[in-house]
Write an enzyme that holds these catalytic residues in place. Structure first.
Site, mmCIF file in Angstrom:
data_model
loop_
_atom_site.group_PDB
_atom_site.id
_atom_site.type_symbol
_atom_site.label_atom_id
_atom_site.label_comp_id
_atom_site.label_asym_id
_atom_site.label_seq_id
_atom_site.Cartn_x
_atom_site.Cartn_y
_atom_site.Cartn_z
ATOM 1 N N ARG A 1 -2.153 9.655 16.412
ATOM 2 C CA ARG A 1 -2.811 9.836 15.117
ATOM 3 C C ARG A 1 -3.599 11.137 15.164
ATOM 4 O O ARG A 1 -3.898 11.668 16.242
ATOM 5 C CB ARG A 1 -3.765 8.675 14.806
ATOM 6 C CG ARG A 1 -3.108 7.318 14.653
ATOM 7 C CD ARG A 1 -2.260 7.228 13.405
ATOM 8 N NE ARG A 1 -1.730 5.885 13.228
ATOM 9 C CZ ARG A 1 -0.603 5.444 13.748
ATOM 10 N NH1 ARG A 1 0.120 6.243 14.538
ATOM 11 N NH2 ARG A 1 -0.177 4.218 13.514
ATOM 12 N N TYR B 1 0.831 -1.206 0.000
ATOM 13 C CA TYR B 1 0.000 0.000 0.000
ATOM 14 C C TYR B 1 0.865 1.256 0.000
ATOM 15 O O TYR B 1 0.680 2.154 -0.820
ATOM 16 C CB TYR B 1 -0.916 -0.020 1.213
ATOM 17 C CG TYR B 1 -1.893 1.133 1.268
ATOM 18 C CD1 TYR B 1 -2.944 1.225 0.353
ATOM 19 C CD2 TYR B 1 -1.779 2.129 2.229
ATOM 20 C CE1 TYR B 1 -3.845 2.274 0.399
ATOM 21 C CE2 TYR B 1 -2.672 3.185 2.288
ATOM 22 C CZ TYR B 1 -3.706 3.252 1.374
ATOM 23 O OH TYR B 1 -4.593 4.302 1.415
ATOM 24 N N ASP C 1 1.990 0.101 23.491
ATOM 25 C CA ASP C 1 1.760 0.772 24.776
ATOM 26 C C ASP C 1 0.665 1.828 24.699
ATOM 27 O O ASP C 1 0.343 2.468 25.701
ATOM 28 C CB ASP C 1 3.063 1.402 25.286
ATOM 29 C CG ASP C 1 3.645 2.414 24.298
ATOM 30 O OD1 ASP C 1 2.973 2.707 23.276
ATOM 31 O OD2 ASP C 1 4.764 2.897 24.543
ATOM 32 N N GLY C 2 0.095 2.039 23.507
ATOM 33 C CA GLY C 2 -0.989 3.000 23.366
ATOM 34 C C GLY C 2 -0.526 4.437 23.257
ATOM 35 O O GLY C 2 -1.357 5.346 23.235
ATOM 36 N N ARG D 1 1.932 10.360 13.846
ATOM 37 C CA ARG D 1 1.328 10.802 12.583
ATOM 38 C C ARG D 1 0.549 12.084 12.848
ATOM 39 O O ARG D 1 -0.447 12.080 13.559
ATOM 40 C CB ARG D 1 0.424 9.706 12.032
ATOM 41 C CG ARG D 1 -0.124 9.929 10.635
ATOM 42 C CD ARG D 1 0.951 10.013 9.591
ATOM 43 N NE ARG D 1 1.763 8.812 9.460
ATOM 44 C CZ ARG D 1 1.360 7.681 8.886
ATOM 45 N NH1 ARG D 1 0.143 7.555 8.447
ATOM 46 N NH2 ARG D 1 2.190 6.668 8.770
ATOM 47 N N ASN E 1 -12.570 0.398 14.999
ATOM 48 C CA ASN E 1 -12.379 -0.703 15.954
ATOM 49 C C ASN E 1 -12.902 -0.340 17.332
ATOM 50 O O ASN E 1 -13.671 -1.087 17.947
ATOM 51 C CB ASN E 1 -10.893 -1.053 16.055
ATOM 52 C CG ASN E 1 -10.463 -2.076 15.020
ATOM 53 O OD1 ASN E 1 -11.234 -2.446 14.144
ATOM 54 N ND2 ASN E 1 -9.228 -2.523 15.120
#
Length: 415
Positions: free
Chosen positions: A299, A233, A294-295, A363, A278
């Site tokens: 984003r 991708y 680890d979260g 990001r 999700n």
């Protein structure tokens, strides 16, 4: 002996004394106009055709109702939309002088039955354009565009041409994914060249890979693993950008490039592996929200209506791009989980799992260029847009169950 010329005709030899008067000229006894029309009809007919042809060539051209763009042989899979606007999509910002009706355009949207594509189609139809959607329904759905069925300005073609956007889907068949990005983009650029259209490529923030620069600006070349599980991708979209610019430089095709960052909203695929869908689906089903690693990965999330507005501004502007289209508001995965809990269920639980391969750690788009050159920036915050998405997901997840319960209740009452 003197030679003698012998006349071998069937009749008798003409006598030198015979006299034949010249044929009578009809124009001596007819009016000149009657003579011309009687003996020169073909000349007048040809002259009439020439005059009529010259008259129609001077009239302004207009599209023929029901005419079709010829779609070239397209290639597998789908889903972020590519847009083609015939006649170069010219018209500036689309503003029309007071009292004049805006002239609709004819637009081809690949992946137009998908999440982003269907919202773009809604916007184009609402402003008076005629839209052709090409989709293979791998991740899209006819339900996303069914409200346009019967509209003479809408046409749906089942065919493969664009690329799925979520990791779950594009990893399903990586060869098909990269083939689509390359061959599918080539086919649509070839079509744009043939019909003289403006071409919009919806690229992705994935071209930056796992970025070493934060936030990401359009001049950053990225940090992509060319042999990783996401490269079908990531690298596919990078090649698509290369092809788009090569057609622009080499074949003078008008092009626009958008790099789309994480987008959410109604009509997203419920189980597509992207973090917002999700979390929302898991919280609604009373399942633990899955956090990978680890979260602390970050984003930026933009609502779909903001993205569509950005695509419209880009397509009608004079700048090629690429342009980052995203919301610079940055959230960690744990912060996003907290917002979802506050929106759906305060008792929702979080479950940690090992991180996926090549998952970007950060990001965030730098949208300075879009602000300055397109006059665009997102307007819908996460806390405002998320409830709209939750309403749509709730209806789609529990809709059949609610309908079945209502039917059973009605039947019991009638008994």
């Amino acid at each position: 002996m003197a030679s003698e010329m012998i006349y071998r005709g069937h009749g008798s030899q003409p006598s030198p004394d015979d006299y034949s008067p010249k044929p009578h000229k009809p124009w001596l006894c007819l009016r000149p106009s009657r003579y011309l029309f009687r003996h020169h009809r073909l000349s007048f007919l040809l002259l009439g055709f020439l005059i009529a042809s010259a008259f129609f060539m001077l009239l302004p051209s207009s599209p023929v109702p029901g005419s079709h763009l010829s779609v070239p042989e397209l290639q597998p899979s789908r889903f972020l939309p590519t847009t083609i606007m015939p006649d170069g999509g010219r018209g500036g910002s689309g503003k029309v002088p007071l009292g004049l009706k805006r002239k609709g355009r004819r637009v081809l949207v690949t992946g137009g039955a998908g999440f982003v594509g269907s919202h773009l189609v809604d916007r184009l139809i609402a402003r008076g354009d005629s839209v052709i959607v090409v989709d293979n329904f791998f991740t899209g759905s006819k339900e996303n565009v069914v409200h346009h069925f019967g509209n003479p300005r809408f046409e749906l073609i089942r065919h493969d041409v664009a690329c799925p956007a979520s990791p779950v889907h594009y990893k399903f068949n990586p060869v098909k994914t990269i083939k689509t990005n390359v061959v599918g983009t080539l086919n649509m650029l070839g079509l744009a060249k043939r019909v003289g259209a403006r071409f919009l490529l919806t690229s992705t923030s994935e071209v930056y890979g796992d970025p070493l620069q934060h936030p990401q600006v359009e001049t950053y070349w990225g940090n992509v693993n060319p042999i990783g599980v996401r490269s079908c991708y990531d690298e596919g979209k990078r090649v698509a950008e290369t092809l788009t610019m090569d057609y622009h430089r080499g074949a003078s095709v008008e092009v626009r490039i958008a790099r789309i960052f994480n987008t959410y909203g109604p009509r997203m695929c419920i189980d597509d592996g992207r973090v917002v869908s999700n979390f929302v689906a898991q919280a609604l089903r009373k399942e633990p929200m899955t956090v990978y690693g680890d979260g602390m990965q970050t984003r930026s999330f933009q609502y779909v209506s903001d993205l569509v507005e950005g695509l419209i501004q880009l397509m009608e502007g004079e700048h090629i791009g690429p342009f980052n289209l995203g919301n610079p508001g940055e959230f960690t995965m744990l912060e996003l989980a907290t917002v979802v809990k506050e929106t759906i269920d305060l008792d929702a639980r979080i479950e940690f799992r090992p991180n996926t391969e090549d998952d970007p750690h950060k990001r965030k788009p730098d949208i300075t260029r879009a602000k300055e050159l397109l006059g665009w920036e997102p307007k819908v915050s996460l806390r405002k847009g998320l409830p709209l998405m939750v309403t749509d997901f709730r209806k789609r997840i529990f809709g059949d169950h609610i309908q079945e319960t209502a039917t059973s209740t009605t039947k019991s009452s009638s008994d």
